[in-house]
Design an enzyme around this catalytic site. Structure first.
Site, mmCIF file in Angstrom:
data_model
loop_
_atom_site.group_PDB
_atom_site.id
_atom_site.type_symbol
_atom_site.label_atom_id
_atom_site.label_comp_id
_atom_site.label_asym_id
_atom_site.label_seq_id
_atom_site.Cartn_x
_atom_site.Cartn_y
_atom_site.Cartn_z
ATOM 1 N N GLY A 230 0.784 -1.245 0.000
ATOM 2 C CA GLY A 230 0.000 0.000 0.000
ATOM 3 C C GLY A 230 0.808 1.282 0.000
ATOM 4 O O GLY A 230 0.223 2.365 -0.051
ATOM 5 N N HIS B 88 -19.731 35.485 9.315
ATOM 6 C CA HIS B 88 -19.216 36.191 10.483
ATOM 7 C C HIS B 88 -19.717 35.478 11.737
ATOM 8 O O HIS B 88 -20.905 35.154 11.821
ATOM 9 C CB HIS B 88 -19.698 37.642 10.492
ATOM 10 C CG HIS B 88 -19.190 38.389 11.683
ATOM 11 N ND1 HIS B 88 -17.878 38.789 11.794
ATOM 12 C CD2 HIS B 88 -19.799 38.763 12.833
ATOM 13 C CE1 HIS B 88 -17.712 39.396 12.963
ATOM 14 N NE2 HIS B 88 -18.861 39.386 13.618
HETATM 15 C C1 LIG Z 1 6.159 10.899 7.153
HETATM 16 C C2 LIG Z 1 5.481 11.344 5.878
HETATM 17 C C3 LIG Z 1 4.325 12.082 5.953
HETATM 18 C C4 LIG Z 1 3.700 12.493 4.789
HETATM 19 N N1 LIG Z 1 2.571 13.250 4.898
HETATM 20 C C5 LIG Z 1 1.972 13.691 3.778
HETATM 21 C C6 LIG Z 1 0.797 14.485 3.856
HETATM 22 O O1 LIG Z 1 0.286 14.785 4.948
HETATM 23 N N2 LIG Z 1 0.228 14.919 2.708
HETATM 24 C C7 LIG Z 1 0.766 14.619 1.493
HETATM 25 O O2 LIG Z 1 0.222 15.049 0.469
HETATM 26 N N3 LIG Z 1 1.878 13.857 1.379
HETATM 27 C C8 LIG Z 1 2.487 13.393 2.498
HETATM 28 N N4 LIG Z 1 3.601 12.619 2.389
HETATM 29 C C9 LIG Z 1 4.108 12.281 1.045
HETATM 30 C C10 LIG Z 1 3.348 11.091 0.445
HETATM 31 O O3 LIG Z 1 3.348 10.032 1.382
HETATM 32 C C11 LIG Z 1 4.007 10.652 -0.848
HETATM 33 O O4 LIG Z 1 4.114 11.752 -1.720
HETATM 34 C C12 LIG Z 1 3.198 9.577 -1.551
HETATM 35 O O5 LIG Z 1 2.896 8.529 -0.675
HETATM 36 C C13 LIG Z 1 3.970 9.043 -2.757
HETATM 37 O O6 LIG Z 1 3.205 8.032 -3.378
HETATM 38 P P1 LIG Z 1 3.842 7.121 -4.514
HETATM 39 O O7 LIG Z 1 2.728 6.265 -5.017
HETATM 40 O O8 LIG Z 1 4.605 7.937 -5.456
HETATM 41 O O9 LIG Z 1 4.904 6.208 -3.766
HETATM 42 P P2 LIG Z 1 4.737 5.144 -2.589
HETATM 43 O O10 LIG Z 1 3.447 5.251 -1.905
HETATM 44 O O11 LIG Z 1 5.973 5.245 -1.789
HETATM 45 O O12 LIG Z 1 4.694 3.747 -3.336
HETATM 46 C C14 LIG Z 1 5.831 3.208 -3.939
HETATM 47 C C15 LIG Z 1 5.823 1.712 -3.725
HETATM 48 O O13 LIG Z 1 6.757 1.131 -4.632
HETATM 49 C C16 LIG Z 1 7.459 0.086 -3.993
HETATM 50 N N5 LIG Z 1 8.711 -0.104 -4.720
HETATM 51 C C17 LIG Z 1 9.733 0.789 -4.844
HETATM 52 N N6 LIG Z 1 10.700 0.284 -5.629
HETATM 53 C C18 LIG Z 1 10.285 -0.955 -6.001
HETATM 54 C C19 LIG Z 1 10.849 -1.962 -6.801
HETATM 55 N N7 LIG Z 1 12.024 -1.804 -7.405
HETATM 56 N N8 LIG Z 1 10.156 -3.121 -6.965
HETATM 57 C C20 LIG Z 1 8.944 -3.308 -6.376
HETATM 58 N N9 LIG Z 1 8.369 -2.368 -5.604
HETATM 59 C C21 LIG Z 1 9.018 -1.205 -5.438
HETATM 60 C C22 LIG Z 1 7.626 0.599 -2.573
HETATM 61 O O14 LIG Z 1 7.868 -0.455 -1.681
HETATM 62 C C23 LIG Z 1 6.290 1.297 -2.324
HETATM 63 O O15 LIG Z 1 5.342 0.429 -1.743
HETATM 64 C C24 LIG Z 1 4.242 12.158 3.523
HETATM 65 C C25 LIG Z 1 5.398 11.397 3.445
HETATM 66 C C26 LIG Z 1 6.013 10.990 4.614
HETATM 67 C C27 LIG Z 1 7.258 10.163 4.519
#
Ligand SMILES: Cc1cc2nc3c(=O)[nH]c(=O)nc-3n(C[C@H](O)[C@H](O)[C@H](O)COP(=O)(O)OP(=O)(O)OC[C@H]3O[C@@H](n4cnc5c(N)ncnc54)[C@H](O)[C@@H]3O)c2cc1C
Ligand SMILES: NC(=O)c1ccc[n+]([C@@H]2O[C@H](COP(=O)([O-])OP(=O)(O)OC[C@H]3O[C@@H](n4cnc5c(N)ncnc54)[C@H](O)[C@@H]3O)[C@@H](O)[C@H]2O)c1
Length: 461
Positions: free
Chosen positions: A38, A445
């Protein structure tokens, strides 16, 4: 063994949302290396952090109640129960999502391994199977940056991946870094009772934000946390059971837990992209065009792996665009049927104390762009509801173009900032001028949004 798919999706975060009912007739491979399904937002990002932030807000509200004539105190913070509440709700969602993809989606095959490219649209799934696909989506996200010196030091450290599952509430949390993650966890741990130290390399916290917001936040943070500015390059150190950093001037900042929060790097470097002709930019992000297409035919990328924003609402919008474009003829000829990434007015919020939200240009960016601007900074305490709250911290800053009234940027620090900013995002997205936004509607307001109304009215257009 090679198996062919219509579509391969790397990453079960935002990538997981692509295969909905419109894709029922497509054979899809979903590749995820992490045993936790996820992605970042659900498991170690937005969702759990905001659940901790909410608990922190409750504790802080109780602690701050006396000034309103309500005497209350926090009897205890049951850290273990807070952790169990958060992950007792999240873990089943993650497990359920995985089960659905592994067993409940007939057209989707889940490969649980580390994916790497071995050729154009050819992927080693890390499970013993190599697959090919007509189209590929890279949604591989980002990971915490840990400076090599810290990784090599042997000093025990945490990142956002594990700090929310600490067995005990630390007595003293030392945080290296001064961005979003540092600001949010400083608030969480401090409000729940830990002493918090923040070590910032430069002269302010949240320096990427508008200078007035960064300055206000830094002042407020210094009043309640142990903040070390201008620390320069630091060295990780351990003394007995304490871990942290030694600053350039020899000061040691040590606690029983040490959090490294110095940014997140995109995961494109771990995919052997060269084998597939997919280019990375100088910052390590996969190069994409406005349609989400990489430099290799048939391959899209979205979210943190390619986006400079590293925000979930951006990853979601990009996932919807790619989802649509996958079902068009995205690779040959006319692109008029394709949808585009929308990076015009990307808002962001930091759920720290006080909350912060921003959209559009900072004042500095607007001036650097040579625009003729007017700026108004409106204090919360000068509108009725902020006054009722006795707020002396919050402000709303709006930057607009003189003459046209075009809203160029908005920056809010204070209670409910991520909610208060939404009408400004809407106005910017739909081209509503500051004059029309201020005068063309009622403002309830005495609601807190009057701080936005008064900021708009105060612009010298
Ligand atoms: C602590 C924290 C708090 C955050 N809070 C917010 C917030 O409040 N609001 C907001 O907008 N954003 C927030 N973010 C940012 C947000 O979480 C990310 O921008 C978003 O989750 C990115 O989604 P994504 O689908 O690009 O990547 P991800 O959700 O990271 O999904 C990538 C997936 O790919 C998998 N993967 C990677 N490489 C490989 C590979 N070679 N082979 C197979 N699988 C692989 C990983 O394991 C992962 O499960 C936060 C981030 C953090 C760290
Ligand atoms: N509410 C949200 O939307 C939210 C919350 C958390 C994270 N995020 C996303 O996750 C990303 C990563 O968060 P983050 O806080 O790790 O990164 P960040 O980019 O926000 O901040 C990193 C900070 O660490 C500093 N830094 C870099 N190297 C350093 C070093 N060696 N020593 C000391 N300081 C150093 C940088 O100057 C910067 O201030 C954010 O950019 C954001 O997009 C979003």
């Amino acid at each position: 063994m090679t198996e062919h798919f219509d579509i391969a999706i790397i990453g079960s975060g935002s990538g997981n949302s692509i295969a909905d009912s419109r894709f029922d007739n497509k054979k899809i491979a979903l590749l995820e290396e992490n045993s936790t399904f996820g992605g970042t937002c659900l498991n170690v990002g937005c969702i759990p952090t905001k659940m901790f932030v909410y608990a922190a807000e409750v504790a802080r509200t109780v602690r701050d109640s006396a000034k309103y004539g309500v005497d209350a105190h926090v009897d205890a913070v049951r850290w273990r129960d807070i952790v169990d509440r958060v992950f007792g709700r999240i873990d089943p969602i993650s497990e359920g999502g995985k089960r659905y993809r592994a067993e409940g989606s007939p057209n989707v095959t889940l490969f649980e391994g580390h994916a790497t490219f071995v050729g154009p649209r050819t992927i080693d799934t890390g499970t013993g199977t190599v697959i090919t696909a007509d189209q590929v989506v890279i949604a591989a996200g980002s990971r915490p940056t840990v400076p090599q010196a810290i990784a090599d030091s042997g000093v025990a450290y945490h990142t956002n991946s594990d700090v929310m599952r600490l067995p005990e509430l630390p007595e003293h949390l030392v945080i290296l870094g001064s961005g979003y993650i540092a600001a949010e966890f400083a608030h969480v741990f401090s409000a729940l009772g830990s002493k918090v130290s923040i070590v910032a390399r430069k002269d302010g916290l949240l320096r990427a934000l508008d200078a007035d917001i960064s300055k206000r936040f830094t002042e407020l943070a210094r009043a309640k946390w142990d903040v070390h500015l201008d620390a320069g390059e630091t060295r990780a150190v351990t003394e007995g059971t304490l871990h942290g950093v030694e600053l350039a001037d020899g000061t040691k900042v040590l606690g029983d837990a040490f959090l490294v929060a110095v940014g997140r790097e995109p995961n494109g470097d771990r995919l052997d992209l060269g084998a597939a002709g997919i280019e990375l930019d100088d910052e390590g992000r996969i190069v994409v065009d406005e349609f989400g297409r990489t430099t290799a035919e048939g391959v899209f990328a979205l979210g943190d792996v390619s986006s400079p924003y590293q925000l979930k609402h951006v990853a979601n919008q990009e996932a919807r665009v790619v989802q649509y474009n996958l079902l068009q003829d995205a690779w040959h000829g006319d692109t008029s049927a394709l949808r585009e990434y929308d990076h015009r007015f990307v808002p962001a919020a930091v759920f720290t104390d006080p909350q912060i939200a921003e959209v559009g240009m900072t004042e500095e960016q607007a001036r650097d762009a040579g625009l003729d601007i007017t700026v108004k900074v409106q204090s919360y305490g000068d509108v009725a509801y902020g006054w009722a709250m006795e707020d002396s911290e919050g402000l709303c800053k709006i930057i607009a173009e003189k003459g046209t009234g075009k809203i160029l940027g908005a920056h809010i620090i204070g209670a409910q900032a991520p909610t208060l900013i939404q009408p400004l995002i809407q106005a910017m997205s739909f081209g509503l001028s500051a004059q029309d936004m201020a005068r063309g509607q009622y403002w309830i307001h005495p609601g807190l949004p009057e701080v936005v109304e008064n900021a708009l009215l105060g612009l010298d257009l």
